[in-house]
Design an enzyme around this catalytic site. Structure first.
Site, short mmCIF file in Angstrom:
data_model
loop_
_atom_site.label_atom_id
_atom_site.label_comp_id
_atom_site.label_asym_id
_atom_site.label_seq_id
_atom_site.Cartn_x
_atom_site.Cartn_y
_atom_site.Cartn_z
N ALA A 223 0.83 -1.20 0.00
CA ALA A 223 0.00 0.00 0.00
C ALA A 223 0.87 1.25 0.00
O ALA A 223 2.04 1.22 0.39
CB ALA A 223 -0.92 -0.01 1.22
N GLY B 76 -0.84 -4.74 0.71
CA GLY B 76 -1.99 -4.56 -0.18
C GLY B 76 -1.81 -5.20 -1.53
O GLY B 76 -2.79 -5.63 -2.16
N GLU C 170 -2.81 -8.70 -1.04
CA GLU C 170 -4.27 -8.74 -0.85
C GLU C 170 -4.99 -8.61 -2.19
O GLU C 170 -6.01 -9.27 -2.42
CB GLU C 170 -4.69 -7.63 0.12
CG GLU C 170 -4.22 -7.90 1.55
CD GLU C 170 -4.52 -6.76 2.50
OE1 GLU C 170 -5.29 -6.97 3.45
OE2 GLU C 170 -3.99 -5.64 2.29
N GLU D 257 2.39 -5.92 7.49
CA GLU D 257 1.79 -4.74 8.14
C GLU D 257 2.10 -4.65 9.63
O GLU D 257 2.21 -3.54 10.17
CB GLU D 257 0.26 -4.76 7.94
CG GLU D 257 -0.20 -4.38 6.53
CD GLU D 257 -0.22 -5.55 5.58
OE1 GLU D 257 -0.80 -5.40 4.49
OE2 GLU D 257 0.33 -6.62 5.92
#
Length: 257
Positions: free
Chosen positions: A62, A108, A111, A131
């Protein structure tokens, strides 16, 4: 689009993440993934999507810089929910989506890849959810999807230590389907997508729908839904063509009807 470009080749939309240097997953990129799905959903020329990254990475995570613009827990909840909604749409999308992962799919980025229907990787790719290293947790479905692929214990190890696994390990653990060299990854991914694109879109959509039952309901609800879907698909023109082609020992020509 600014971050996601695609071309169509033999029924396959080859979508390329272009957000150098790390293809970081920003709100804008997530929005464009959603726009891609909208653009191809009713486009009969697209039957399969391949998603991959340009440059060194699939997506290295991310965009952390965007987090500094968020000032309240409620905003973070909205940020997480928006990403989850797009990734759930991707997971349930009516056309198969294949992720081709090279370099890294972290945070991310992983994901996003886990929301695709399956994944091909390079042998030396790095896949992980780091994370907790930042004092955070995965927020786009990672805490839910990773245990479903690799089991609770391995998912806990990956998240708690923040250590990624290699592409080869990802295949071993069921997170990826096959591993290739850097040079082979995209050609092999596209070749598989083109094979799938020749299948009946009616049957493909039904198979995708039925797999959601396998993920989210009991076995008995799933087989009941499967029987109903089988009856619906069997009455389609594509099923009639497929059976006739088998009898005549020729390749079927499916029309999606």
């Amino acid at each position: 689009m600014e971050f996601l470009r695609w071309t169509v080749e033999d029924g396959v939309a080859i979508a390329t993440i272009q957000r150098p240097p790390a293809n970081a997953l920003s709100r804008g990129l997530i929005l464009e993934v959603n726009e891609l799905l909208t653009a191809v959903e009713h486009d009969d020329s697209v039957r399969v999507i391949v998603l991959h990254g340009e440059g060194r990475f699939f997506s290295a995570g991310a965009d952390i810089k965007e987090f500094t613009d968020v000032t309240s827990g409620a905003e973070f909840v909205k940020l997480s929910a928006n990403g989850q909604d797009v990734f759930e749409r991707l997971e349930k999308f009516s056309k198969p989506v294949i992720a081709g992962i090279h370099g890294a799919a972290l945070g991310g980025g992983l994901e996003l890849a886990m929301s695709c229907h399956f994944r091909y990787v390079t042998e030396n790719a790095k896949l992980g959810l780091p994370e907790l290293q930042l004092g955070l947790i995965p927020g786009f479905g990672g805490t839910q999807r990773l245990p479903r692929y690799v089991g609770v214990a391995k998912a806990a190890e990956m998240m708690f230590t923040s250590d990624p696994i290699s592409g080869t390990e990802a295949v071993k653990w069921g997170l990826a389907n096959a591993a290739f060299s850097d040079e082979e990854l995209l050609p092999q991914t596209i070749a598989t997508a083109k094979r799938i694109a020749k299948k009946s879109s009616v049957a493909l959509k039904a198979a995708i729908d039925m797999m959601q039952y396998a993920k989210h309901t009991s076995f008995y609800e799933g087989i009941e839904a499967e029987a109903k879907a089988f009856g619906t698909v069997f009455m389609s023109g594509d099923a009639k063509e497929g059976i006739q082609a088998f009898i005549e020992k020729r390749e079927p020509t499916f029309t999606g009807k």
